[in-house]
Scaffold this motif. Structure first.
Motif, PDB file in Angstrom:
ATOM      1  N   VAL A  41     -10.397  -7.340   0.152  1.00 33.98           N
ATOM      2  CA  VAL A  41     -10.348  -5.938   0.558  1.00 33.98           C
ATOM      3  C   VAL A  41      -9.989  -5.096  -0.664  1.00 33.98           C
ATOM      4  O   VAL A  41      -9.004  -5.388  -1.348  1.00 33.98           O
ATOM      5  N   GLU A  42     -10.797  -4.076  -0.923  1.00 24.43           N
ATOM      6  CA  GLU A  42     -10.494  -3.155  -2.011  1.00 24.43           C
ATOM      7  C   GLU A  42      -9.677  -1.994  -1.455  1.00 24.43           C
ATOM      8  O   GLU A  42     -10.016  -1.432  -0.412  1.00 24.43           O
ATOM      9  N   THR A  43      -8.587  -1.673  -2.148  1.00 27.22           N
ATOM     10  CA  THR A  43      -7.748  -0.556  -1.721  1.00 27.22           C
ATOM     11  C   THR A  43      -7.830   0.544  -2.780  1.00 27.22           C
ATOM     12  O   THR A  43      -7.948   0.261  -3.977  1.00 27.22           O
TER      13      THR A  43
ATOM     14  N   LEU B 168       0.854  -1.183   0.000  1.00 30.88           N
ATOM     15  CA  LEU B 168       0.000   0.000   0.000  1.00 30.88           C
ATOM     16  C   LEU B 168       0.888   1.230   0.000  1.00 30.88           C
ATOM     17  O   LEU B 168       1.963   1.227   0.610  1.00 30.88           O
TER      18      LEU B 168
ATOM     19  N   SER C 230      -9.152  -4.081   7.980  1.00 32.76           N
ATOM     20  CA  SER C 230      -9.702  -5.164   7.145  1.00 32.76           C
ATOM     21  C   SER C 230      -8.615  -6.139   6.719  1.00 32.76           C
ATOM     22  O   SER C 230      -8.821  -7.355   6.711  1.00 32.76           O
ATOM     23  N   LEU C 231      -7.446  -5.606   6.364  1.00 29.80           N
ATOM     24  CA  LEU C 231      -6.341  -6.490   5.972  1.00 29.80           C
ATOM     25  C   LEU C 231      -5.823  -7.313   7.142  1.00 29.80           C
ATOM     26  O   LEU C 231      -5.367  -8.443   6.956  1.00 29.80           O
TER      27      LEU C 231
ATOM     28  N   LYS D  30      -9.915   0.305  -8.343  1.00 33.07           N
ATOM     29  CA  LYS D  30      -9.423  -0.088  -7.028  1.00 33.07           C
ATOM     30  C   LYS D  30      -8.575  -1.336  -7.204  1.00 33.07           C
ATOM     31  O   LYS D  30      -8.720  -2.063  -8.176  1.00 33.07           O
TER      32      LYS D  30
ATOM     33  N   THR E 116      -7.677  -5.022  -5.574  1.00 32.72           N
ATOM     34  CA  THR E 116      -8.324  -5.995  -4.717  1.00 32.72           C
ATOM     35  C   THR E 116      -7.276  -6.921  -4.110  1.00 32.72           C
ATOM     36  O   THR E 116      -6.446  -7.487  -4.822  1.00 32.72           O
TER      37      THR E 116
ATOM     38  N   LEU F 146     -10.085   6.076   6.039  1.00 34.47           N
ATOM     39  CA  LEU F 146     -10.033   5.017   5.027  1.00 34.47           C
ATOM     40  C   LEU F 146      -8.793   4.155   5.212  1.00 34.47           C
ATOM     41  O   LEU F 146      -8.855   2.933   5.081  1.00 34.47           O
ATOM     42  N   LEU F 147      -7.671   4.774   5.523  1.00 34.83           N
ATOM     43  CA  LEU F 147      -6.446   4.007   5.774  1.00 34.83           C
ATOM     44  C   LEU F 147      -6.646   3.073   6.964  1.00 34.83           C
ATOM     45  O   LEU F 147      -6.292   1.889   6.899  1.00 34.83           O
TER      46      LEU F 147
ATOM     47  N   THR G 281      -8.932   0.223   5.989  1.00 29.92           N
ATOM     48  CA  THR G 281      -8.238  -0.710   5.088  1.00 29.92           C
ATOM     49  C   THR G 281      -7.259  -1.592   5.854  1.00 29.92           C
ATOM     50  O   THR G 281      -7.247  -2.819   5.684  1.00 29.92           O
TER      51      THR G 281
ATOM     52  N   PHE H  36      -4.015   7.136  -0.490  1.00 26.79           N
ATOM     53  CA  PHE H  36      -4.970   7.480   0.559  1.00 26.79           C
ATOM     54  C   PHE H  36      -5.158   8.990   0.712  1.00 26.79           C
ATOM     55  O   PHE H  36      -5.628   9.459   1.740  1.00 26.79           O
TER      56      PHE H  36
END
Length: 127
Positions: free
Chosen positions: A89-91, A32, A77-78, A109, A111, A70-71, A74, A37
Motif C-alpha cells: 500500500v502506498e501512503t 500514518l 487497503s491496510l 510516497k 510503501t 484517500l484516507l 488507505t 492526507f
C-alpha cells in the motif's frame, strides 16, 4: 492518537512504534499522519475559493482540508494487507514547503508491505 497541535502526538506515536517494533514485542508497525492526507494544492485552493468567508478553509489543517476519501481507501487497503496476494500500500506524503508554505502532496510516497500487525494514525481534529 488524537490531540491538539503541539501536544506531542508525533513524538509519542514514534516512541510507541519503536517500543512495539523492538523485542519482546517485535511487531510490524506502520504510522500514518493526518498531515499527509491534506488535499493537494489545487484542492486546497478550490476549497478556499468555494468558501471565501470561512478563514478556517483558507489553508491546510482544519477539518475540510483533508482528503478523507484517500484516507478511507488507505485504511481499508491496510486492513486487508495481510491477505493472500495483497499488494503493498502506498501512503501519501504532504510537503508543507511547496507553494511558499501552502503545501502540496509530494510525488514521493511511503510503501507499506505485508506482513503488518499495527497501524497507528495520529492527528488532530479527528472525529
Amino acid at each position: 492518537m488524537q490531540g491538539p497541535q503541539g501536544i506531542g502526538k508525533t513524538t509519542i506515536t514514534n516512541e510507541l512504534r519503536e517500543s512495539l517494533s523492538c523485542p519482546p514485542n517485535s511487531l510490524r508497525v506502520s504510522v500514518l499522519s493526518m498531515d499527509d492526507f491534506y488535499l493537494p494544492y489545487d484542492g486546497l485552493k478550490s476549497t478556499a475559493e468555494k468558501y471565501p468567508n470561512n478563514w478556517l478553509l483558507s489553508g491546510r489543517g482544519h477539518p475540510g482540508t483533508h482528503d478523507l476519501d484517500l484516507l478511507h481507501l488507505t485504511l481499508t487497503s491496510l486492513s486487508v494487507i495481510n491477505g493472500e496476494a495483497t499488494a503493498p500500500v502506498e501512503t501519501p506524503v504532504f510537503d508543507k514547503s511547496l507553494f511558499d508554505g501552502y503545501g502540496d502532496r509530494s510525488s514521493s510516497k511511503l510503501t507499506v508491505a505485508a506482513p503488518l500487525d499495527v497501524v497507528l494514525l495520529e492527528g488532530w481534529c479527528m472525529g
